[in-house]
Design a protein around this motif. Structure first.
Motif, short mmCIF file in Angstrom:
data_model
loop_
_atom_site.label_atom_id
_atom_site.label_comp_id
_atom_site.label_asym_id
_atom_site.label_seq_id
_atom_site.Cartn_x
_atom_site.Cartn_y
_atom_site.Cartn_z
N GLY A 53 1.88 14.20 6.40
CA GLY A 53 1.62 13.75 5.34
C GLY A 53 0.61 12.70 5.15
N SER A 54 0.53 12.27 3.77
CA SER A 54 -0.81 11.63 3.51
C SER A 54 -0.43 10.02 3.99
CB SER A 54 -1.14 11.30 1.98
OG SER A 54 -0.14 11.39 1.26
N HIS A 55 0.57 9.69 4.09
CA HIS A 55 0.75 8.10 4.13
C HIS A 55 1.65 7.99 5.63
CE1 HIS A 55 1.41 3.97 3.07
NE2 HIS A 55 2.45 4.12 3.75
N ILE A 56 0.84 7.30 6.33
CA ILE A 56 1.54 6.75 7.69
C ILE A 56 1.72 5.47 7.96
CG2 ILE A 56 0.86 6.61 10.17
CD1 ILE A 56 -0.93 8.82 9.81
N ILE A 57 3.16 5.14 8.10
CA ILE A 57 3.39 3.48 8.33
C ILE A 57 2.99 3.01 9.56
CG2 ILE A 57 5.04 1.71 8.35
CD1 ILE A 57 6.66 3.79 6.42
N ASN B 235 7.21 17.45 3.75
CA ASN B 235 7.00 16.35 2.64
C ASN B 235 5.55 15.93 2.60
OD1 ASN B 235 6.88 13.37 1.53
ND2 ASN B 235 8.86 14.14 0.83
N PHE B 236 4.92 16.02 1.63
CA PHE B 236 3.39 15.81 1.26
C PHE B 236 2.93 14.14 1.61
CE2 PHE B 236 4.85 14.68 -2.82
CZ PHE B 236 3.72 13.63 -3.42
N GLU C 222 0.79 2.10 26.74
CA GLU C 222 -0.27 3.42 26.40
C GLU C 222 0.25 4.34 25.29
OE1 GLU C 222 -0.99 5.14 29.81
OE2 GLU C 222 -1.69 3.44 31.10
N LYS C 223 1.03 3.73 24.36
CA LYS C 223 1.40 4.46 23.38
C LYS C 223 1.63 3.48 22.15
CE LYS C 223 4.49 7.86 25.91
NZ LYS C 223 5.94 8.30 25.86
N TYR C 224 0.87 4.05 20.98
CA TYR C 224 1.07 3.43 19.62
C TYR C 224 2.12 4.12 18.88
CZ TYR C 224 0.09 0.40 15.64
OH TYR C 224 0.21 -0.46 14.61
N HIS C 225 3.17 3.56 18.57
CA HIS C 225 4.13 3.98 17.57
C HIS C 225 4.13 3.74 16.38
CE1 HIS C 225 6.16 4.86 21.57
NE2 HIS C 225 7.03 5.66 20.91
N ALA C 226 3.66 4.73 15.60
CA ALA C 226 3.82 4.45 13.88
C ALA C 226 5.31 4.74 13.38
CB ALA C 226 2.86 5.45 13.37
N ARG C 227 5.88 4.15 12.36
CA ARG C 227 6.99 4.51 12.03
C ARG C 227 7.41 6.16 11.68
NH1 ARG C 227 9.47 1.33 8.37
NH2 ARG C 227 7.86 -0.21 9.44
N LEU C 228 8.70 6.56 12.12
CA LEU C 228 8.98 8.13 12.13
C LEU C 228 9.48 8.10 10.50
CD1 LEU C 228 9.12 10.79 13.09
CD2 LEU C 228 11.81 10.21 13.78
N ASN D 190 0.79 -1.10 0.20
CA ASN D 190 0.01 -0.10 0.11
C ASN D 190 1.09 1.20 -0.09
OD1 ASN D 190 0.83 -0.14 2.68
ND2 ASN D 190 -0.96 0.01 3.64
N ASN D 191 2.10 1.08 -0.22
CA ASN D 191 3.16 2.49 -0.05
C ASN D 191 3.50 2.55 -1.49
OD1 ASN D 191 5.32 3.92 0.34
ND2 ASN D 191 5.72 3.27 2.22
#
Length: 384
Positions: free
Chosen positions: A326-330, A319-320, A358-364, A211-212
């Motif tokens: 941005g529009s895409h979160i991993i 960066n868009f 108690e934290k959800y980490h998406a990719r930086l 999806n990326n």
């Protein structure tokens, strides 16, 4: 993709992951690779764009954007350039990874080019097609083309691309300096050596949802084996040779793919130029007394950032696609069993595998210090 590589190459995990891929064109290779030895960069871009349009398995409705992300590109400054840099992306990534860097350097007067490694830009199964010679040859060919147009040639690389350009630079006297972002010299994995063997037994290490549009999510064993070849080549060279010209290297202390301490030690031993800089994102390394090393904190709670990832250094916060808004979160970040929050404003960000109560980490995926990195590049290259 690469953040999973260290775990997926553990033999038991590999055995468990060797399922047949879905019946989808994503997992069936194209008939051939795109050519890369054209006499001009303009023709190379045109041919690559046409090949991607014909062979890419599109993920979303905006096909033009997907083609743009994966096509080699060039940025020219307003005035004729005396210096040029060739950028090479990492395993599974795309030329677009250097879009923010290219814009900034072109504004500084550089001629900037970003190429496509064979096997990329179309579908994950196409990583089954190239040989390691293809990767080395595409770098050599386009370094030569760019050197013919400028007085001063630099090379830049991310991850696997960092390995490829370093190996080339140690053989090419025309190369005046290197910019290396999370270079993949030392994988934090004791099982990578089995990747070439596995490639004869199973086609896939990882099969994932695609999806990326900038990065493959799935990985054929052939791709892992090619990365291993790049590691073997650069490690062999760095054991016997030094790169005496300026280099900038960035590394996250919490890189989930690589051994950052080994990379730092090699910088101190094999890259002796006093103009060189090593930008370390994290806590101050122990037993390091080198004024060329810059330490920047990677724990930024006010921005909900816990650690820096393998990939985030290249992207501006604006960066868009990968930026702060941005529009895409991993979301897939090694936190199996933890529900993704409905309110993305509560997300935290970090390296792959970052877990906290108690934290959800998406990719930086962006660099809060992007402007500082540009200043470091100008310092190393003599633009400051």
């Amino acid at each position: 993709m690469l953040p999973r590589l260290c775990l997926l190459l553990f033999p038991l995990v590999v055995l468990a992951s060797c399922a047949l891929p879905p019946d989808s064109p994503l997992f069936q290779p194209s008939e051939s690779l795109s050519s890369y030895d054209q006499e001009s960069f303009e023709q190379y871009v045109s041919d690559s764009r046409a090949w991607i349009a014909d062979n890419r398995v599109f993920l979303h409705e905006d096909r033009n954007l997907e083609i743009e992300f994966n096509t080699p590109f060039e940025r020219r400054p307003d005035e004729p350039a005396k210096r040029g840099i060739l950028f090479v992306h990492g395993l599974g990534a795309s030329p677009w990874y250097f879009t923010d860097m290219a814009d900034a350097l072109a504004n500084d007067g550089w001629l900037v080019r970003s190429i496509l490694l064979p096997g990329h830009g179309s579908r994950p199964a196409d990583l089954m097609l190239p040989d390691f010679d293809d990767w080395q040859n595409v770098v050599a060919h386009h370094a030569s083309l760019l050197a013919a147009e400028v007085e001063e040639l630099w090379l830049g690389g991310f991850s696997t691309g960092g390995n490829l350009v370093t190996t080339h630079a140690l053989r090419d006297e025309n190369v005046a300096g290197l910019l290396l972002f999370s270079p993949g010299f030392y994988p934090d994995n004791g099982y990578l050596f089995i990747a070439p063997v596995i490639s004869y037994l199973w086609d896939w290490i990882d099969i994932d949802d695609e999806n990326n549009i900038a990065t493959y999510q799935s990985l054929p064993t052939r791709g892992a084996a090619l990365y291993y070849r790049s590691v073997k080549a650069v490690q062999k060279d760095l054991k016997t040779a030094r790169f005496d010209k300026p280099v900038l290297i960035t590394m996250s202390q919490h890189d989930s793919v690589l051994d950052p301490n080994a990379t730092l030690a090699t910088f101190q031993d094999r890259f002796p130029n006093q103009k060189s800089r090593f930008v370390w994102y994290g806590d101050t390394p122990q037993h390091v007394d080198d004024p060329r090393v810059t330490v920047l904190a990677s724990s930024l709670p006010d921005r909900r950032i816990s650690t820096f990832s393998h990939m985030n250094v290249l992207f501006a916060p604006e960066n868009f696609y990968y930026g702060e808004k941005g529009s895409h979160i991993i979301f897939d970040n090694g936190q199996d069993g933890i529900p993704i929050p409905e309110n993305t404003d509560t997300l935290w960000f970090g390296a792959w595998g970052q877990v906290a109560a108690e934290k959800y980490h998406a990719r930086l995926t962006w660099n809060p210090y992007f402007l500082d990195l540009l200043d470091s590049i100008r310092e190393v290259t003599g633009d400051s």
